[in-house]
Design an enzyme around this catalytic site. Structure first.
Site, PDB file in Angstrom:
ATOM      1  N   HIS A   1       0.761  -1.266   0.052  1.00 15.43           N
ATOM      2  CA  HIS A   1      -0.060  -0.059  -0.095  1.00 15.43           C
ATOM      3  C   HIS A   1       0.883   1.238  -0.150  1.00 15.43           C
ATOM      4  CE1 HIS A   1      -3.458   2.627   0.746  1.00 15.43           C
ATOM      5  NE2 HIS A   1      -2.609   3.341   1.744  1.00 15.43           N
TER       6      HIS A   1
ATOM      7  N   ASP B   1     -15.621   2.721   7.701  1.00 14.65           N
ATOM      8  CA  ASP B   1     -14.240   3.539   7.490  1.00 14.65           C
ATOM      9  C   ASP B   1     -14.707   4.767   6.419  1.00 14.65           C
ATOM     10  OD1 ASP B   1     -11.456   4.691   7.068  1.00 14.65           O
ATOM     11  OD2 ASP B   1     -11.833   3.877   5.117  1.00 14.65           O
TER      12      ASP B   1
ATOM     13  N   ARG C   1     -14.762  12.966   9.020  1.00 11.27           N
ATOM     14  CA  ARG C   1     -13.595  13.499   9.193  1.00 11.27           C
ATOM     15  C   ARG C   1     -13.282  14.746   8.331  1.00 11.27           C
ATOM     16  NH1 ARG C   1      -9.933   8.686   9.165  1.00 11.27           N
ATOM     17  NH2 ARG C   1      -8.593  10.379   9.351  1.00 11.27           N
TER      18      ARG C   1
ATOM     19  N   SER D   1      -7.751   3.738   9.471  1.00  8.84           N
ATOM     20  CA  SER D   1      -8.411   3.665   8.633  1.00  8.84           C
ATOM     21  C   SER D   1      -7.850   3.065   7.148  1.00  8.84           C
ATOM     22  CB  SER D   1      -8.676   5.281   7.971  1.00  8.84           C
ATOM     23  OG  SER D   1      -8.904   5.392   6.677  1.00  8.84           O
TER      24      SER D   1
ATOM     25  N   LYS E   1      -8.744  -1.252   5.558  1.00 14.50           N
ATOM     26  CA  LYS E   1      -8.971  -1.532   4.248  1.00 14.50           C
ATOM     27  C   LYS E   1      -7.889  -2.533   3.723  1.00 14.50           C
ATOM     28  CE  LYS E   1      -9.009   2.958   3.575  1.00 14.50           C
ATOM     29  NZ  LYS E   1      -9.678   4.529   3.484  1.00 14.50           N
TER      30      LYS E   1
HETATM   31  N1  URA Z   1      -6.222   7.682   3.742  1.00 15.06           N
HETATM   32  C1  URA Z   1      -7.042   7.088   4.143  1.00 15.06           C
HETATM   33  O1  URA Z   1      -7.490   6.019   3.663  1.00 15.06           O
HETATM   34  N2  URA Z   1      -7.602   7.286   5.436  1.00 15.06           N
HETATM   35  C2  URA Z   1      -7.109   8.240   6.186  1.00 15.06           C
HETATM   36  O2  URA Z   1      -7.612   8.552   7.203  1.00 15.06           O
HETATM   37  C3  URA Z   1      -6.413   9.209   5.620  1.00 15.06           C
HETATM   38  C4  URA Z   1      -5.675   8.977   4.293  1.00 15.06           C
END
Ligand code: URA
Ligand code: CA
Length: 431
Positions: free
Chosen positions: A82, A161, A168, A183, A187
């Protein structure tokens, strides 16, 4: 349990239990807890932070809020990579076939680009016929047979999320290490891999603008991964300038092919070998990073990495001949040079603004609905630390329209030439 008590506990610096965190995430996902209470808790977390247990619990609660991909039918240790997002970041295109050439399974779920960053799926679709709309069964079969496949985001992954991130974004609570780390990790974990390699970018083109912040985030994510049973490694890498030379979909596929052939840009090659070594070690293909790196270099030198790219493209409907003939990729109608206005040394190339310049040509999306032009983009002719003579090209614009004044101006505004400058260090830290 009452949400107001959970909020007050965190506000006062208390440690939330796994039950309290689950209560919040489940309730919020269902719609039983309103946005104002969720944003209040997010703000409390922003100021009071979370410890390692809370971070792991929050991550797993978000993983469990939706579907999880089951990759157990795939043999071997599945390692995912990632990146926190960059400009001209061609690494996945190179890494997937490269690591797979060492028989490490790469079962990649990828996304499309938005804003100044590109997406792996868009780039791959620059290859005629290539598509990611394959069934889960086909995906598993391809990875078992040829060790690599890419699929688009399927299923209802981490709905908690999605909802929380959107909240957010409008409540001033994006920039919190526990919230960002959970977050991103939720994923990755929901996507089913056994091990995770993280490329945390730092600099102007990145989410984290300083090394200190980037390191904090990287440590937080590595800890979460390891605490929930997914072996995780990370690096911090430079995104003050774009990676490699190519920015734009077809242009980046060409750059990936050159890199798989061992003829790619120095920085992209170095990043790929660094991340690839971690993936190979986590995937059980080598004992040390040094050994892994040698093996990766071998499959570049003997052509197996490039052959793997051909197989991968062909398996998903793409024209594999592009690896021999890059002119089969979509070609832009106009090539327009951007000559330097003075002699000197390139001292900065502001990555995110250059990413936007490429987007303005049509290579990226301003909104999710935009249709992108796969042929257009930018080729940097100079990178930070390179000497340049007045009149020499800084960038070649690949466009499908003649009028590119706005793009040119953006490039001039964001490439600085001074008396002296050094190339930035690419790999800042290995964690
Ligand atoms: N990227 C994400 O996937 N989540 C966040 O909180 C910030 C950046
Ligand atoms: Ca690039």
């Amino acid at each position: 349990m009452r949400m107001v008590d959970v909020i007050a506990k965190k506000r006062d610096g208390g440690k939330l239990t796994a039950e309290e965190i689950k209560f919040f995430i489940q309730g919020y996902t269902r719609g039983a807890i309103p946005d104002y209470q969720a944003s209040s808790l997010a703000m409390a977390i922003y100021f009071q932070d979370m410890d390692d247990d809370e971070r792991a619990d929050l991550t797993m609660a978000m993983v469990e809020s939706g579907d999880q991909i089951d990759l157990s039918e795939i043999e071997g240790i599945k390692v995912d990579k990632h990146s926190t997002g960059g400009v001209g970041d061609t690494t996945t295109l190179v890494l997937a076939p490269l690591v797979a050439a060492l028989d490490i399974p790469v079962a990649k779920m990828s996304g499309r680009g938005l804003g100044h960053t590109g997406g792996t799926i868009d780039k791959l679709e620059a290859v005629e016929g290539f598509h990611v709309e394959i069934s889960d069964e086909e995906f598993v079969r391809l990875v078992n047979e040829d060790k690599v496949a890419v699929i688009g985001q399927t299923g209802n992954l981490t709905p908690a999320d999605k909802k929380l991130y959107a909240l957010r974004d409008v409540t001033g609570t994006v920039n919190s290490i526990p919230l960002i780390a959970s977050s991103i990790m939720s994923k990755k974990i929901a996507a089913g891999s056994d091990a995770i390699v993280l490329d945390v970018k730092t600099g102007a083109g990145a989410f984290m603008k300083t090394d200190e912040e980037a390191e904090k985030l990287a440590h937080a994510m590595v800890k979460i991964g390891n605490n929930v049973g997914r072996r995780t490694m990370a690096i911090i890498s430079d995104m003050s300038q774009p990676l490699g030379y190519a920015i734009g979909n077809a242009l980046e596929v060409k750059e990936a092919i050159e890199t798989l052939r061992g003829e790619g840009p120095e920085d992209l090659t170095e990043l790929v070998l660094t991340l690839g070594s971690q993936m190979v070690v986590l995937g059980g293909g080598a004992k040390t990073l040094e050994e892994a790196r040698e093996k990766l270099q071998d499959v570049i030198d003997n052509g197996q990495a490039l052959e793997k790219f051909r197989t991968f493209l062909t398996n998903q409907g793409g024209n594999g001949d592009v690896v021999d003939d890059v002119t089969l990729l979509p070609q832009a109608s106009y090539k327009i040079e951007v000559p330097a206005r003075q002699t000197g040394t390139v001292s900065s190339i502001v990555a995110d603004e250059i990413g936007i310049a490429s987007m303005l040509l049509g290579a990226g999306r301003a909104t999710k609905e935009d249709v992108i032009d796969l042929a257009v983009g930018l080729m940097l002719r100079k990178k930070v630390g390179d000497k340049v003579e007045e009149g020499e090209s800084l960038v070649t614009i690949y466009a499908n329209r003649e009028d590119v004044e706005e793009v040119k101006n953006k490039i001039y505004d964001n490439i600085e030439i001074s008396d002296a400058a050094q190339a930035p260090k690419l790999i800042h830290t290995i964690i």
